[in-house]
Design a protein around this motif. Sequence first.
Motif: not given
Length: 128
Positions: A35-46, A89-91
């Motif tokens: 979940w930490a990585i998912i948050e990072m991906l949202y912040i960094n355009a996936n 990406d989908r979201r």
Amino acid sequence: MNNSYYFPHDYDAMQDEKIKRMLRKHGMIGYGVFWAIIEMLYINANALRTDYEGIAFDVRVDTRAVKRVIGEIDLFIVTDGEFKSQSVDRRLNERKEKSIKARESANYRWNNANALRTDYEGNAIKEK
């Protein structure tokens, strides 16, 4: 000012087979890293570099745990030194589409209104 955004989190994420496999292998530490990585991906355009050591430092876990969560369970797509998430990406695409539709609706309303507001008039009535 807080510029953080909401992102959808499936309330039944722990029922996903890949998440269950990760939990069996890595426990709640793996789940937290995920979940930490998912948050990072949202912040960094996936898109994140496969800087496992840097990510491990950011989330304060062992580098091996980050490598395992990213590489072993097929929760992420890893290519050419970067990785991303299909669900993120989908979201993000859904959010972009909603934003485009909302902008188009607002433009339609303002372009077809009887009385357009002027540049100096606000929306709210100020009391003296």
